[in-house]
Design a protein around this motif. Structure first.
Motif, mmCIF file in Angstrom:
data_model
loop_
_atom_site.group_PDB
_atom_site.id
_atom_site.type_symbol
_atom_site.label_atom_id
_atom_site.label_comp_id
_atom_site.label_asym_id
_atom_site.label_seq_id
_atom_site.Cartn_x
_atom_site.Cartn_y
_atom_site.Cartn_z
ATOM 1 N N THR A 22 -36.720 -42.876 44.749
ATOM 2 C CA THR A 22 -35.513 -42.714 45.552
ATOM 3 C C THR A 22 -34.559 -41.673 45.022
ATOM 4 O OG1 THR A 22 -34.416 -44.490 44.346
ATOM 5 C CG2 THR A 22 -35.603 -45.095 46.342
ATOM 6 N N LEU A 23 -34.640 -41.367 43.739
ATOM 7 C CA LEU A 23 -33.626 -40.510 43.151
ATOM 8 C C LEU A 23 -34.153 -39.206 42.590
ATOM 9 C CD1 LEU A 23 -31.605 -43.275 41.288
ATOM 10 C CD2 LEU A 23 -31.105 -42.218 43.470
ATOM 11 N N ALA A 24 -35.435 -38.953 42.669
ATOM 12 C CA ALA A 24 -35.973 -37.745 42.062
ATOM 13 C C ALA A 24 -36.033 -36.597 43.046
ATOM 14 C CB ALA A 24 -37.370 -38.016 41.487
ATOM 15 N N ALA A 25 -36.869 -36.725 44.091
ATOM 16 C CA ALA A 25 -37.111 -35.589 44.969
ATOM 17 C C ALA A 25 -35.896 -35.180 45.762
ATOM 18 C CB ALA A 25 -38.262 -35.934 45.927
ATOM 19 N N GLY A 26 -35.213 -36.134 46.417
ATOM 20 C CA GLY A 26 -34.100 -35.771 47.288
ATOM 21 C C GLY A 26 -32.763 -35.971 46.639
ATOM 22 N N CYS A 27 -32.708 -35.898 45.354
ATOM 23 C CA CYS A 27 -31.502 -36.299 44.646
ATOM 24 C C CYS A 27 -30.704 -35.111 44.183
ATOM 25 C CB CYS A 27 -31.930 -37.165 43.459
ATOM 26 S SG CYS A 27 -30.651 -37.502 42.274
ATOM 27 N N VAL A 73 -21.891 -39.266 38.048
ATOM 28 C CA VAL A 73 -22.185 -39.599 39.440
ATOM 29 C C VAL A 73 -23.528 -38.993 39.812
ATOM 30 C CG1 VAL A 73 -21.391 -39.517 41.824
ATOM 31 C CG2 VAL A 73 -19.713 -39.564 39.969
ATOM 32 N N LYS A 74 -24.451 -39.829 40.229
ATOM 33 C CA LYS A 74 -25.772 -39.388 40.653
ATOM 34 C C LYS A 74 -25.919 -39.622 42.150
ATOM 35 C CE LYS A 74 -27.267 -38.505 36.442
ATOM 36 N NZ LYS A 74 -27.648 -37.148 36.002
ATOM 37 N N PHE A 75 -26.348 -38.585 42.855
ATOM 38 C CA PHE A 75 -26.470 -38.667 44.307
ATOM 39 C C PHE A 75 -27.920 -38.712 44.755
ATOM 40 C CE2 PHE A 75 -22.138 -38.270 45.530
ATOM 41 C CZ PHE A 75 -21.519 -37.440 44.600
ATOM 42 N N ASN A 76 -28.152 -39.458 45.799
ATOM 43 C CA ASN A 76 -29.419 -39.433 46.525
ATOM 44 C C ASN A 76 -29.093 -39.003 47.944
ATOM 45 O OD1 ASN A 76 -32.015 -39.771 47.469
ATOM 46 N ND2 ASN A 76 -31.968 -41.997 47.448
ATOM 47 N N PHE A 77 -29.331 -37.728 48.258
ATOM 48 C CA PHE A 77 -29.063 -37.194 49.583
ATOM 49 C C PHE A 77 -30.346 -37.192 50.415
ATOM 50 C CE2 PHE A 77 -24.818 -35.985 48.798
ATOM 51 C CZ PHE A 77 -24.730 -35.370 47.560
ATOM 52 N N GLY A 78 -30.217 -37.505 51.698
ATOM 53 C CA GLY A 78 -31.386 -37.497 52.573
ATOM 54 C C GLY A 78 -31.034 -37.958 53.962
#
Length: 265
Positions: A22-27, A73-78
């Motif tokens: 959830t947090l690697a590719a689209g993050c 702050v770590k984001f997961n955008f998608g």
């Protein structure tokens, strides 16, 4: 199958297996540290947000970090629909900002929000074309030309649902060459000259600078998307989650969003 597991089991599985998915590719991240560690005694705030919020939320993330020493702050955008599914399956997240009430409803129906979501901005569509506009696009009706390569977001994604609503309002039907999983992917097709036009948010056209040209069309007024935001019921950092939401809703947050082309609700 994972949806049928008890909540505690889903969260455990997400902690072991889901983070990389959830947090690697689209993050996106506000720094270059990919370890998730923020130093001795530090904390990490996980924010899941619609792809169209990438630039503004990255900016607000930096602001939040500067006022919260030791916090990252770590984001997961998608695509909002995919993010909602990840949250309901137990992915660790503190805040969810969606590009439509329908995708937020997936999370509220699962009782995964901490209180009622709040609409913080609105967004509308534009037609994005390459700067040279090889397809000579001027209106929404021009996209019905079968010779044009038109890209849309997938129907389950808020920008795709908005595109279908705008086209229906105009009594038009477009046959896209592809349907992308988020608005940034649709915009990239135009930037790479792989498409003559794409239906995307005007905020994404603005963030692309001179790489694309935006064309307004009146039917966009019939398909404006409300963006809801909520802290999550199982947030690892509930206090920080509430403070981040307050920043987004503050006059400073509204200024950042409005400068990017978002509208007040």
């Amino acid at each position: 199958m994972i949806e049928r597991l008890p909540r505690g089991v889903r969260v455990l599985l997400a902690a072991v297996l889901g983070t990389s998915l959830t947090l690697a590719a689209g993050c996106g991240s506000t720094d270059d540290d990919s370890s998730g560690s923020s130093g001795s005694g530090g904390k990490t705030l996980f924010v899941f947000a619609a792809a169209s919020l990438t630039e503004t939320f990255n900016s607000l993330g930096k602001t939040f970090e500067s006022s919260h020493p030791g916090v990252k702050v770590k984001f997961n955008f998608g695509g909002s629909s995919a993010l909602a599914q990840q949250i309901t399956q137990g992915a660790p997240a503190d805040v969810f900002a969606a590009a439509s009430p329908a995708t937020m409803k997936t999370v509220t129906d699962a009782k995964d929000t901490d209180g009622a979501p709040t609409t913080f901005v609105r967004n509308r569509l534009e037609i994005a074309v390459p700067p040279s506009n090889p397809g000579k696009v001027k209106t929404l009706k021009d996209l019905t030309n079968p010779k044009l390569k038109v890209v849309e977001c997938a129907p389950q994604v808020p920008c795709g649902a908005a595109a279908l609503k705008a086209l229906a309002a105009a009594g038009l039907k477009v046959e896209p060459v592809s349907q992308e999983q988020d608005v940034k992917a649709a915009l990239t097709k135009v930037q790479l000259n792989e498409a003559d036009a794409a239906l995307v948010y005007r905020t994404d056209v603005k963030s692309a600078g001179g790489k694309v040209t935006g064309i307004d069309f009146p039917e966009a007024a019939q398909a404006i998307n409300d963006y809801p935001i909520a802290t999550l019921a199982h947030a690892p950092q509930p206090a920080l989650a509430k403070e981040f939401l307050q920043l987004v809703m503050s006059s400073q947050g509204k200024s950042v969003l409005e400068q990017a082309g978002f509208e007040s609700p």
